[in-house]
Motif scaffolding. Sequence first.
Motif, short mmCIF file in Angstrom:
data_model
loop_
_atom_site.label_atom_id
_atom_site.label_comp_id
_atom_site.label_asym_id
_atom_site.label_seq_id
_atom_site.Cartn_x
_atom_site.Cartn_y
_atom_site.Cartn_z
N ASP A 295 -0.05 11.51 0.21
CA ASP A 295 0.21 10.19 0.81
C ASP A 295 -0.19 9.06 -0.12
OD1 ASP A 295 1.27 11.35 3.12
OD2 ASP A 295 -0.71 11.50 4.06
N GLU A 296 -1.29 9.22 -0.85
CA GLU A 296 -1.70 8.20 -1.81
C GLU A 296 -0.69 8.07 -2.95
OE1 GLU A 296 -5.68 8.83 -3.24
OE2 GLU A 296 -6.49 8.96 -1.21
N SER B 17 6.99 -3.55 -6.74
CA SER B 17 6.56 -4.45 -7.79
C SER B 17 7.62 -4.57 -8.88
CB SER B 17 5.25 -3.94 -8.40
OG SER B 17 4.89 -4.70 -9.52
N THR B 18 8.23 -3.46 -9.27
CA THR B 18 9.26 -3.46 -10.30
C THR B 18 10.51 -4.20 -9.83
OG1 THR B 18 8.46 -1.33 -11.11
CG2 THR B 18 10.66 -1.98 -11.78
N GLU C 59 3.61 5.07 -5.58
CA GLU C 59 4.97 4.99 -6.09
C GLU C 59 5.76 3.89 -5.39
OE1 GLU C 59 7.59 8.23 -6.50
OE2 GLU C 59 6.75 8.58 -8.47
N ASN C 60 5.60 3.80 -4.07
CA ASN C 60 6.30 2.75 -3.33
C ASN C 60 5.86 1.37 -3.78
OD1 ASN C 60 7.79 4.59 -1.86
ND2 ASN C 60 6.42 4.58 -0.10
N MET D 224 17.83 13.55 1.03
CA MET D 224 16.40 13.76 1.15
C MET D 224 15.69 12.47 0.72
SD MET D 224 13.99 16.59 -0.80
CE MET D 224 14.55 17.98 0.12
N LYS D 225 14.77 12.02 1.52
CA LYS D 225 14.00 10.82 1.21
C LYS D 225 13.01 11.13 0.08
CE LYS D 225 14.18 8.84 5.82
NZ LYS D 225 13.38 8.37 6.95
N ARG D 226 12.60 10.09 -0.64
CA ARG D 226 11.69 10.25 -1.79
C ARG D 226 10.39 10.91 -1.37
NH1 ARG D 226 11.21 10.97 -7.03
NH2 ARG D 226 9.44 9.95 -7.94
#
Length: 106
Positions: free
Chosen positions: A84-85, A96-97, A90-91, A1-3
């Motif tokens: 969606d936001e 960034s991380t 999160e993406n 399952m995708k995130r």
Amino acid sequence: MKRDELLKNPVYWTTALQMELYRQINVFMQKRGMNKTQLAEYLGCSKGYVTQLLSGDYDHKISKFVELSLAIGKIPEFSFIDVDEYIESENSLYVSTVSSSSCTSV
């Protein structure tokens, strides 16, 4: 399952809330040196019910969740964020991380 699919799954969010309530109850018990029997007495419920709470084997109505939270001196704070936001945020955080933790050779 995708995130993004996971984040749209009600079971994911129900489990996250159950885990946080479990964590808060454990902290409450530890701070007061309580065992399950003492917590049951404090909450006015059975030891079996406390066992269910601590095993995550429950799916409460919001009113019961709030009641339990307040009983341990915590205010449950909920917020509503567009799916969606949230996923986009999160993406972005993930990218960034990963970017900041990657090493480059000199």
